[in-house]
Scaffold this motif. Sequence first.
Motif, PDB file in Angstrom:
ATOM      1  N   VAL A   1      -3.657  -0.969   6.218  1.00  0.00           N
ATOM      2  CA  VAL A   1      -2.716  -1.833   5.629  1.00  0.00           C
ATOM      3  C   VAL A   1      -1.410  -1.955   7.067  1.00  0.00           C
ATOM      4  O   VAL A   1      -1.174  -1.059   7.633  1.00  0.00           O
ATOM      5  CB  VAL A   1      -2.079  -1.251   4.525  1.00  0.00           C
ATOM      6  CG1 VAL A   1      -0.699  -1.756   4.030  1.00  0.00           C
ATOM      7  CG2 VAL A   1      -3.119  -1.256   3.512  1.00  0.00           C
TER       8      VAL A   1
ATOM      9  N   ASP B   1      -0.416  10.836   7.448  1.00  0.00           N
ATOM     10  CA  ASP B   1      -1.324   9.435   7.705  1.00  0.00           C
ATOM     11  C   ASP B   1      -0.809   9.236   9.114  1.00  0.00           C
ATOM     12  O   ASP B   1       0.440   8.943   9.373  1.00  0.00           O
ATOM     13  CB  ASP B   1      -0.864   8.437   6.826  1.00  0.00           C
ATOM     14  CG  ASP B   1      -1.867   8.442   5.807  1.00  0.00           C
ATOM     15  OD1 ASP B   1      -2.599   9.486   5.780  1.00  0.00           O
ATOM     16  OD2 ASP B   1      -1.627   7.781   4.373  1.00  0.00           O
TER      17      ASP B   1
ATOM     18  N   GLY C   1       1.052  -1.317  -0.005  1.00  0.00           N
ATOM     19  CA  GLY C   1       0.123   0.021  -0.114  1.00  0.00           C
ATOM     20  C   GLY C   1       0.749   1.097   0.000  1.00  0.00           C
ATOM     21  O   GLY C   1       2.113   1.111   0.262  1.00  0.00           O
TER      22      GLY C   1
ATOM     23  N   THR D   1       1.215   5.273   1.933  1.00  0.00           N
ATOM     24  CA  THR D   1       0.906   6.185   2.654  1.00  0.00           C
ATOM     25  C   THR D   1       1.184   7.542   2.337  1.00  0.00           C
ATOM     26  O   THR D   1       1.950   7.871   1.386  1.00  0.00           O
ATOM     27  CB  THR D   1       1.537   5.976   4.090  1.00  0.00           C
ATOM     28  OG1 THR D   1       2.809   6.085   4.113  1.00  0.00           O
ATOM     29  CG2 THR D   1       1.187   4.576   4.635  1.00  0.00           C
ATOM     30  N   HIS D   2       0.392   8.673   3.037  1.00  0.00           N
ATOM     31  CA  HIS D   2       0.693  10.005   2.439  1.00  0.00           C
ATOM     32  C   HIS D   2       1.122  10.846   3.662  1.00  0.00           C
ATOM     33  O   HIS D   2       0.808  10.168   4.691  1.00  0.00           O
ATOM     34  CB  HIS D   2      -0.646  10.526   1.671  1.00  0.00           C
ATOM     35  CG  HIS D   2      -1.178   9.641   0.855  1.00  0.00           C
ATOM     36  ND1 HIS D   2      -0.615   9.831  -0.509  1.00  0.00           N
ATOM     37  CD2 HIS D   2      -2.055   8.787   0.490  1.00  0.00           C
ATOM     38  CE1 HIS D   2      -1.280   8.812  -1.493  1.00  0.00           C
ATOM     39  NE2 HIS D   2      -2.314   8.437  -0.940  1.00  0.00           N
TER      40      HIS D   2
ATOM     41  N   VAL E   1      -1.172   1.215   9.334  1.00  0.00           N
ATOM     42  CA  VAL E   1      -1.777   2.418   8.816  1.00  0.00           C
ATOM     43  C   VAL E   1      -3.302   2.732   9.261  1.00  0.00           C
ATOM     44  O   VAL E   1      -3.934   1.999   8.873  1.00  0.00           O
ATOM     45  CB  VAL E   1      -1.544   2.822   7.423  1.00  0.00           C
ATOM     46  CG1 VAL E   1      -2.067   4.025   6.905  1.00  0.00           C
ATOM     47  CG2 VAL E   1      -0.248   2.561   6.808  1.00  0.00           C
ATOM     48  N   THR E   2      -3.282   3.729  10.052  1.00  0.00           N
ATOM     49  CA  THR E   2      -4.730   4.050  10.883  1.00  0.00           C
ATOM     50  C   THR E   2      -5.984   4.280   9.499  1.00  0.00           C
ATOM     51  O   THR E   2      -7.023   3.570   9.732  1.00  0.00           O
ATOM     52  CB  THR E   2      -4.755   5.115  11.664  1.00  0.00           C
ATOM     53  OG1 THR E   2      -3.769   5.011  12.591  1.00  0.00           O
ATOM     54  CG2 THR E   2      -5.969   5.574  12.225  1.00  0.00           C
ATOM     55  N   ARG E   3      -5.377   4.934   8.672  1.00  0.00           N
ATOM     56  CA  ARG E   3      -6.499   5.253   7.556  1.00  0.00           C
ATOM     57  C   ARG E   3      -6.866   4.022   6.787  1.00  0.00           C
ATOM     58  O   ARG E   3      -8.188   4.119   6.477  1.00  0.00           O
ATOM     59  CB  ARG E   3      -5.913   6.317   6.515  1.00  0.00           C
ATOM     60  CG  ARG E   3      -6.827   6.816   5.367  1.00  0.00           C
ATOM     61  CD  ARG E   3      -6.188   7.978   4.577  1.00  0.00           C
ATOM     62  NE  ARG E   3      -4.611   7.602   4.140  1.00  0.00           N
ATOM     63  CZ  ARG E   3      -4.576   7.058   2.901  1.00  0.00           C
ATOM     64  NH1 ARG E   3      -5.747   6.456   2.134  1.00  0.00           N
ATOM     65  NH2 ARG E   3      -3.548   6.700   2.415  1.00  0.00           N
ATOM     66  N   THR E   4      -5.846   3.263   6.344  1.00  0.00           N
ATOM     67  CA  THR E   4      -6.355   2.095   5.382  1.00  0.00           C
ATOM     68  C   THR E   4      -6.355   0.876   5.784  1.00  0.00           C
ATOM     69  O   THR E   4      -7.006  -0.268   5.435  1.00  0.00           O
ATOM     70  CB  THR E   4      -5.255   2.220   4.289  1.00  0.00           C
ATOM     71  OG1 THR E   4      -3.927   1.605   4.746  1.00  0.00           O
ATOM     72  CG2 THR E   4      -5.210   3.472   3.393  1.00  0.00           C
TER      73      THR E   4
END
Length: 136
Positions: free
Chosen positions: A99, A73, A67, A69-70, A94-97
């Motif tokens: 992954v 993130d 994945g 991340t940006h 990763v909290t957002r996705t």
Amino acid sequence: MRLIGRTASAVLSLTILVLPAVAAGGDRPADADPVPRPPENGRTGWEVAAGAANVRRDHSVNDTALGLTHCGDRVEVLDTWTSPLGTRWGQVAVTRTGVTGWVLWSLLTRHEPAAAPVADCPPRECRRAAPPCAGG
């Protein structure tokens, strides 16, 4: 006689390659700082500081990217690993996705709570308060 010379040369070459890692205690060079550990309850204590970072299956730039991340993130650091050459990696979720995988440690930073906005902020102070990847 040639075989003895080649064998001695191979042993010397191997010793030169392996000795620094053995002397440093295995997976970390002797002069490296200890890897900072996240707090036990620090699920949001870390974030991505670069514009983007690949989350990889294993701690290698050649491994599969699971994945992306940006900047900004939030991540939970699950584990850390340092190569014999000193490259640090963090295993993150990763909290957002959602992954989970490995990211280069240099692309992570501690998450600092946002400072209250100041109306008359001198440029130097405003830059200091901005997130590390605000410009890119």
